[in-house]
Design a protein around this motif. Sequence first.
Motif, PDB file in Angstrom:
ATOM      1  N   HIS A   1      -9.006  -1.773   8.297  1.00  0.00           N
ATOM      2  CA  HIS A   1     -10.076  -1.769   7.298  1.00  0.00           C
ATOM      3  C   HIS A   1     -10.499  -0.340   7.035  1.00  0.00           C
ATOM      4  O   HIS A   1     -11.062   0.322   7.913  1.00  0.00           O
TER       5      HIS A   1
ATOM      6  N   TRP B   1       0.796  -1.229   0.000  1.00  0.00           N
ATOM      7  CA  TRP B   1       0.000   0.000   0.000  1.00  0.00           C
ATOM      8  C   TRP B   1       0.831   1.283   0.000  1.00  0.00           C
ATOM      9  O   TRP B   1       0.326   2.365  -0.234  1.00  0.00           O
TER      10      TRP B   1
ATOM     11  N   GLN C   1     -15.641   2.626   3.739  1.00  0.00           N
ATOM     12  CA  GLN C   1     -16.073   2.510   2.352  1.00  0.00           C
ATOM     13  C   GLN C   1     -16.069   3.873   1.679  1.00  0.00           C
ATOM     14  O   GLN C   1     -16.916   4.709   1.927  1.00  0.00           O
TER      15      GLN C   1
ATOM     16  N   PRO D   1      -5.688  -1.418  -1.632  1.00  0.00           N
ATOM     17  CA  PRO D   1      -6.134  -2.681  -2.231  1.00  0.00           C
ATOM     18  C   PRO D   1      -7.663  -2.702  -2.381  1.00  0.00           C
ATOM     19  O   PRO D   1      -8.363  -2.008  -1.624  1.00  0.00           O
ATOM     20  N   VAL D   2      -8.183  -3.476  -3.336  1.00  0.00           N
ATOM     21  CA  VAL D   2      -9.641  -3.516  -3.527  1.00  0.00           C
ATOM     22  C   VAL D   2     -10.368  -3.955  -2.264  1.00  0.00           C
ATOM     23  O   VAL D   2     -11.495  -3.557  -2.002  1.00  0.00           O
ATOM     24  N   SER D   3      -9.705  -4.765  -1.434  1.00  0.00           N
ATOM     25  CA  SER D   3     -10.337  -5.217  -0.192  1.00  0.00           C
ATOM     26  C   SER D   3     -10.497  -4.075   0.807  1.00  0.00           C
ATOM     27  O   SER D   3     -11.280  -4.179   1.756  1.00  0.00           O
ATOM     28  N   GLY D   4      -9.731  -3.018   0.628  1.00  0.00           N
ATOM     29  CA  GLY D   4      -9.766  -1.912   1.578  1.00  0.00           C
ATOM     30  C   GLY D   4      -9.014  -2.221   2.864  1.00  0.00           C
ATOM     31  O   GLY D   4      -9.012  -1.419   3.791  1.00  0.00           O
ATOM     32  N   ALA D   5      -8.379  -3.385   2.922  1.00  0.00           N
ATOM     33  CA  ALA D   5      -7.670  -3.779   4.143  1.00  0.00           C
ATOM     34  C   ALA D   5      -6.160  -3.557   3.981  1.00  0.00           C
ATOM     35  O   ALA D   5      -5.532  -4.143   3.107  1.00  0.00           O
TER      36      ALA D   5
ATOM     37  N   PHE E   1      -4.924  -5.903  10.241  1.00  0.00           N
ATOM     38  CA  PHE E   1      -5.576  -5.303   9.087  1.00  0.00           C
ATOM     39  C   PHE E   1      -6.173  -3.987   9.563  1.00  0.00           C
ATOM     40  O   PHE E   1      -6.827  -3.946  10.612  1.00  0.00           O
TER      41      PHE E   1
ATOM     42  N   ASN F   1      -2.497  -4.086   5.301  1.00  0.00           N
ATOM     43  CA  ASN F   1      -1.778  -5.022   6.154  1.00  0.00           C
ATOM     44  C   ASN F   1      -0.629  -4.314   6.884  1.00  0.00           C
ATOM     45  O   ASN F   1       0.105  -3.534   6.288  1.00  0.00           O
TER      46      ASN F   1
END
Length: 442
Positions: free
Chosen positions: A422, A361, A425, A381-385, A420, A387
């Motif tokens: 998060h 990221w 949205q 990342p598309v997951s929005g998470a 993570f 690391n």
Amino acid sequence: TAQKTIALQHGAHGVGRRRDAAMEKWRAYGLGQFVHWGLYSIPAGEWNGKQYNGAAEWIKSWKEVPATTYDSLMYQFNPTKFNAESWAATAKQMGVKYVTITTKHHDGFCLWPSKYTNFTVANSPYKKDIIGPLVKAYDRRGIDVILYFSIMDWHNPDWRYDIKTREDSVAFDRFKQFTRNQLLELLTLYPAAKGLWFDGTWDKSWVKQAAFADSLEKEMRAMRPGLIIGSRFRADEYGKRHFDSNGNMMGDYEQGWERKIPEKITDVHGNDWDCVMTVPENQWGYSKIWKGHIKTTDELLEMLAKCVSLDGNFVLNFGPKPDGTLRTEELDLAKGIGAWMDTNSEAIYNGEYAGLVKQDWGYYVKKTGTNKIYMLVFNVPVSGALNVVLPSRTAISKVYDLGGPGLSYVPEEIGTSTYFIHLKQQTFKRPFVLVLETADNS
Ligand code: JFZ
């Protein structure tokens, strides 16, 4: 495998980082500005309607350009709109902490009224000193000034690329005295300047001057305690540049990161360094036409983040126009970078390599003496998470966004000291900075 160390008279005189106040300050700058200005801004990459393929500030070396015609550009140098205060104000708004200004580039034209040559602003229609007002304007705003100086000088008849004959050696001895005179003159005229940025030091003639250059460096340092000089000034007695024959860096910081950025911390060998960068591919002086890819604000911010995350400073070049103003493209970038810095500069100034495993990221930066780790996020990342892997026994106590007061996150612990974060949205259009406050949980 142990390397044999050889005795050197003119190698590095110190190993490891300088720890005095001047150098600690340099190390903390994070962001700097470079200014390339001189006669080359007048042709601006073009001669008799033809486009020069190289960098605009090198145009005198083009076969299409007669040397004397080029030198007579001095009689056209009249930047009536030049205002040192307005350049410094732009730099201040952009958030830079230091500026490197060309006092003399390879063409030999001096932006200060040197008494050792006639080829200076004093003999142009403008007549006035350029360097003095700039040093004053930047210094007044708390921006440190470094003087760029090209050793190679295409105007001085005593300059040589190599020394092959007795005549060469006599001429170059005169050139060495001229160089010394000009450097001592600059240090005397501009006591506020914090360092010297050397260039044009690669030719055999200069590489053979280990003893002279070493003694001149000592003389300048004695004259100005705290003076900062990069690794591009002198060679050792075996002709090794930047790093001496034992592999030790000569000078206070590594000056080899030009339009390139190291990939990992081991690439910088624990040395201080800065990266100087152009907006187009390779144009330092003003060029009417910018060919190829032009870097955007966010690309430049990512370079800045990467440099700081690897213990370096990032220096963005500006090539002012012949009338003394800055081009719109550069003003816009300065504004964009400044707007981001207004919110996020806490992650840049004093920022250091964080010693964490890099994640996709973006970049980590830490600040010694705090419990803060900064995440400079460029790729969500598309997951929005996001690391995060911290050293064992380190826990996250708080996560918040520098750009959103009250915008905080509760990290999910997914393994030992592994989290993570998060993201909420939303779509992310600009790079942002998350602050991790950490706590020892052993
Ligand atoms: C030099 C200059 O020739 C150029 O005009 C500009 O001033 C730039 C900042 O410095 O160009 C160099 C010098 C060294 C390298 C590359 C370009 N290098 O070490 O890769």
